[in-house]
Write an enzyme that holds these catalytic residues in place. Structure first.
Site, PDB file in Angstrom:
ATOM      1  N   ASN A   1      23.899 -13.046  -7.761  1.00 32.82           N
ATOM      2  CA  ASN A   1      24.425 -14.237  -8.449  1.00 32.82           C
ATOM      3  C   ASN A   1      24.869 -13.928 -10.135  1.00 32.82           C
ATOM      4  OD1 ASN A   1      21.934 -15.345  -7.205  1.00 32.82           O
ATOM      5  ND2 ASN A   1      23.510 -16.703  -6.039  1.00 32.82           N
TER       6      ASN A   1
ATOM      7  N   ILE B   1      27.479 -15.510 -14.502  1.00 31.93           N
ATOM      8  CA  ILE B   1      26.426 -16.088 -13.942  1.00 31.93           C
ATOM      9  C   ILE B   1      26.505 -17.077 -13.412  1.00 31.93           C
ATOM     10  CG2 ILE B   1      24.358 -16.478 -14.207  1.00 31.93           C
ATOM     11  CD1 ILE B   1      24.271 -15.788 -16.972  1.00 31.93           C
ATOM     12  N   CYS B   2      26.206 -16.862 -12.141  1.00 30.97           N
ATOM     13  CA  CYS B   2      26.389 -18.223 -11.540  1.00 30.97           C
ATOM     14  C   CYS B   2      25.454 -19.286 -11.035  1.00 30.97           C
ATOM     15  CB  CYS B   2      26.893 -17.544  -9.490  1.00 30.97           C
ATOM     16  SG  CYS B   2      27.298 -18.870  -8.563  1.00 30.97           S
ATOM     17  N   LEU B   3      25.362 -20.280 -11.471  1.00 31.73           N
ATOM     18  CA  LEU B   3      24.374 -21.302 -11.998  1.00 31.73           C
ATOM     19  C   LEU B   3      24.725 -22.395 -12.234  1.00 31.73           C
ATOM     20  CD1 LEU B   3      20.570 -21.056 -11.874  1.00 31.73           C
ATOM     21  CD2 LEU B   3      21.533 -21.237 -14.765  1.00 31.73           C
TER      22      LEU B   3
ATOM     23  N   ASP C   1      25.124 -18.173  -2.358  1.00 27.14           N
ATOM     24  CA  ASP C   1      25.606 -18.744  -2.934  1.00 27.14           C
ATOM     25  C   ASP C   1      26.013 -17.604  -3.940  1.00 27.14           C
ATOM     26  OD1 ASP C   1      26.907 -20.430  -4.745  1.00 27.14           O
ATOM     27  OD2 ASP C   1      25.471 -21.432  -5.473  1.00 27.14           O
TER      28      ASP C   1
END
Lengths: 144, 473, 153
Positions: free
Chosen positions: C79, C86-88, C119
């Site tokens: 992620n 950052i994938c958040l 994800d």
């Protein structure tokens, strides 16, 4: 009430400016006449950029794809980036090595609000200038 | 010099036995009987009259026989009329025993005449009478003086016979940020709407009757008004209703935490109680309710079609907070230094007297969930709805205002709840009571409404528990 | 131009006076909206013993808009991409102004403990994580040792 330390609060740090410019470039910017992206997609320092400009119609630049390299130093965007054409070009502000002259308008008037996107747009617009638009261009696909 | 005397006399007086000013214990607030004003002091409607309780204690002769029958408060006002109280036009009216009785009662004579103007009683300017207009004749009932009662007249007219001038109340008008001086173009309140007659002797019973006497001391029921003849004590007497009627609602168990709203009914000219008509101004009356009477009990609501009044009897003042209590409750809330979870700023209610406009520290609430914040602009979901930053529920987002009018409080509990959607803050029991009390709305609908601003309530409950964020530091 | 909002001052004070265990966030001397962050790799994760540098910036719209956060230390995580992005969700569409820097950093720390290859931001890493988790974890450990252990830097 204004204190000296207040002033730097609002400047966006270099990396976050460039990150935003990168994301803007990935989304595409409308008409596709300019593009920009990292030279090395894993370059976490956002220093070297590969860009393209498609010459505007009704000029000697028309329909040619010019690639250029932009270097964003440590003090970007407080100081302007350096621009070097890869595709050979005949332009009043580009020297024989392909470097865009620091006296080019957009570089001279560089500010924090400027961007790679705007710079590319300005270069493309300059191709329409009376003094540029009729300049004979080097053979297509020739590089420095 | 005067103030010095007061300081000396007050503590001494408070030690004396006798009637003690209202003593209300609010959790967390030390309430001593001698620092709380009594019921009659709380509203300064008559500047030459002093605190009933303490004046008795310090034995000021001039105030010895001051008797308060009760108070009428206009629903939808929050301490004063939106444009300010002016003379007899105000948000609250205190019924005091008059120096001389002015009550009247029907005589036993009935005169049937072709025209009202033929009646002697009708023509005499110093005699009260009621005329019932029938298709081909008029029944005139002369009224005679009653030395045992005082009469108070209520209506839209600003003429002299009216003691308490009541104009239509627009929902939301008492919210400071909404405040405009506009009046509805057509009023549905009668100019001489009703009268209240109080016994001058204990227990000072107050009764309400439809219609009031005009400047010529007449009540004229027109041809269209419902009217009929009934038998009372062996006599046949005329009775009737006014066009838009005077509706009353007498809550079960008075006005307390055990209060329960009952059905709205209608009072007649003679003070009998009838079920509601088929529509507000229908020509036939509802069924007579023999078990009910027109005596005002603490918490009785009186609807004049355009404004609703609340009756608080003075003997039940104990369950009502004083303005000082409300100030104290506000202060307690503010002392908790509630925080805006977004701005991390401290929120505070303005003091009662200054709550006339929105402040920077004004608490706002997401009415869907009850989360209290400062004013923030985030999470717009269309024009009226916003998303709560804490729980993401979507609904209206409004500033909170303290319910200033003590008379609308059913108890003296902490202001933990607010009405939805207006954001008026009061105790849980108060919110619950009003949310269960349907009020006449226009001529047809019944709706629960916020007593402080008359805004019809929305949502499952009509009120919400407030969730405050206490400071983290 | 307004002064630094009270909220940012308060958040900063609290971050410094009551730091989150395993997270260090220090405001930049010259830019009080920029924070130099070090997150310790959580125990029992492939990032254990690593000290991961991040930079966090509060844009002018903050707190109405999310802070911008980026890893500076290279990390092998499904992620987090090569540029440190950052994938958040709470940094994007699930942002709420009731969240704070503290909550954001805690969420990033949690993301290190629980990578979510379904994800992904970095597809290659995510695939490896799904197909050969042991290999992926081994690589992550190696990268941690190589780039994130203070002694080696």
């Amino acid at each position: 009430m204004l204190t000296v330390t207040m002033l730097p609060f609002f400047t966006v740090p270099r990396n976050f400016v460039l990150l935003e410019e990168l994301e803007c470039g990935m989304k595409g910017s409308g008409d596709g006449t300019i593009s920009w992206g990292l030279k090395n997609e894993n370059d976490a320092t956002f220093t070297y950029w590969n860009c393209t400009i498609i010459g505007p119609p009704d000029t000697t630049f028309a329909n040619r794809i010019y690639t250029l390299e932009i270097y964003c130093g440590e003090s970007y965007p407080d100081k302007p980036p350096k621009v070097k054409f890869c595709t050979k070009i005949n332009h009043l502000f580009v020297n024989s090595a392909g470097k865009l002259d620091d006296k080019f308008h957009a570089l001279m008037c560089w500010s924090r609000n400027s961007s790679i996107k705007q710079l590319l747009k300005d270069i493309r617009t300059s191709m329409r200038d009376k003094k540029n638009c009729t300049l004979k261009q080097p053979p297509e696909n020739s590089t420095y | 010099m005067k103030s010095e005397k007061m300081e000396v006399s007050m503590p001494a007086a408070s030690k004396l036995p006798g009637p003690v000013p209202m003593d209300v214990q609010v959790s967390g607030i030390p309430a001593t009987s001698d620092d709380l004003p009594s019921f009659s002091q709380y509203r300064n409607t008559n500047c030459d009259l002093h605190n009933q309780g303490s004046s008795k204690l310090i034995n000021q002769n001039s105030c010895d026989d001051e008797i308060i029958y009760g108070q009428l408060i206009v629903l939808g006002t929050n301490g004063t009329l939106p444009g300010g109280d002016k003379g007899r036009r105000r948000s609250c009216f205190t019924l005091r025993r008059r120096k001389k009785p002015n009550g009247v009662k029907p005589s036993e004579q009935h005169q049937v005449l072709p025209k009202a103007s033929h009646s002697e009683a009708f023509n005499r300017k110093d005699h009260h009478s009621v005329s019932y207009t029938l298709p081909r004749s008029v029944v005139v009932v002369p009224y005679v003086e009653d030395p045992d009662t005082d009469m108070f007249q209520i209506g839209r007219s600003t003429e002299e016979p009216i003691d308490f001038v009541v104009m239509d109340i627009l929902p939301g008008m008492s919210i400071p940020t909404n405040s405009t001086d506009q009046q509805p173009q057509q009023s549905t309140i009668s100019r001489f709407a009703c009268r209240i007659v109080c016994d001058r002797k204990p227990p000072y019973t107050a009764r309400i009757y439809a219609a009031g006497f005009d400047t010529s001391m007449n009540i004229i029921l027109g041809e269209k008004a419902p009217k009929w003849m009934i038998e009372k004590g062996g006599n046949k007497i005329m009775d009737g209703l006014t066009t838009n009627g005077v509706l009353i609602m007498q809550p079960k168990n008075g006005f307390s935490q055990q209060s329960e709203p009952t059905q709205w009914k209608e009072t007649s000219l003679c003070g009998d109680i009838y079920r509601l008509r088929e529509s507000r101004s229908a020509q036939s009356p509802g069924a007579k309710v023999e078990s009910d009477n027109n005596i005002l009990v603490n918490g009785t609501l009186i609807d004049l079609c355009g404004a609703t009044l609340l009756w608080r009897s003075s003997s039940n003042a104990e369950c009502m907070p004083t303005p000082r209590h409300i100030d104290q409750l506000i202060q307690n809330l503010n002392l908790g230094r509630p925080q805006c979870p977004v701005g991390l700023t401290t929120l505070a209610f303005p003091r009662r007297s200054r709550a006339t406009r929105e402040t920077e520290k004004q608490p706002w609430v997401y009415v869907e969930c009850g989360h209290v914040h400062g004013r923030i602009s985030w999470g717009y979901q269309g024009e009226e709805e916003m998303m709560c930053p804490l729980c993401r529920s979507v609904g209206k987002y409004v500033p909170l205002w303290i319910g200033n009018e003590p008379a609308f409080y059913i108890d003296t509990g902490s202001p933990t709840h607010c009405f939805v959607p207006c954001g008026h803050v009061c105790s849980q029991q108060t919110a619950k009571y009003w949310s269960q009390t349907a009020l006449p709305h226009g001529t047809q609908a019944y709706n629960a409404a916020c007593p402080f601003c008359a805004t019809p309530l929305e949502g499952d409950q009509g009120f919400k528990k407030l969730i405050w964020q206490q400071p983290v530091d | 131009m307004a002064a630094l909002p009270r909220r940012i001052i308060k958040e900063t004070q609290r971050l410094v006076s009551e730091p989150v265990p395993g997270i260090q966030a220090i405001p930049d001397d010259n830019n009080l909206r920029l924070f130099h962050v070090v997150i310790d790799g959580p125990k029992d994760s492939p990032f254990e013993n690593g000290a991961f540098k991040l930079e966090l910036f509060l844009p002018a719209e903050y707190p109405m808009a999310a802070p911008k956060v980026r890893f500076l230390t290279k990390i092998y995580h499904p992620n987090i991409d090569k540029l440190g992005r950052i994938c958040l969700d709470i940094l994007k569409d699930k942002w709420s102004p009731a969240l704070q820097m503290r909550t954001v950093l805690l969420s990033i720390q949690a993301l290190l403990s629980a990578p979510n290859p379904d994800d992904p931001l970095e597809n290659e890493v995510a695939e490896k994580w799904k197909e050969a988790e042991a290999v992926a974890i081994k690589t992550a450990k190696e990268w941690t040792r190589k780039y994130a252990v203070p002694d080696c830097k």
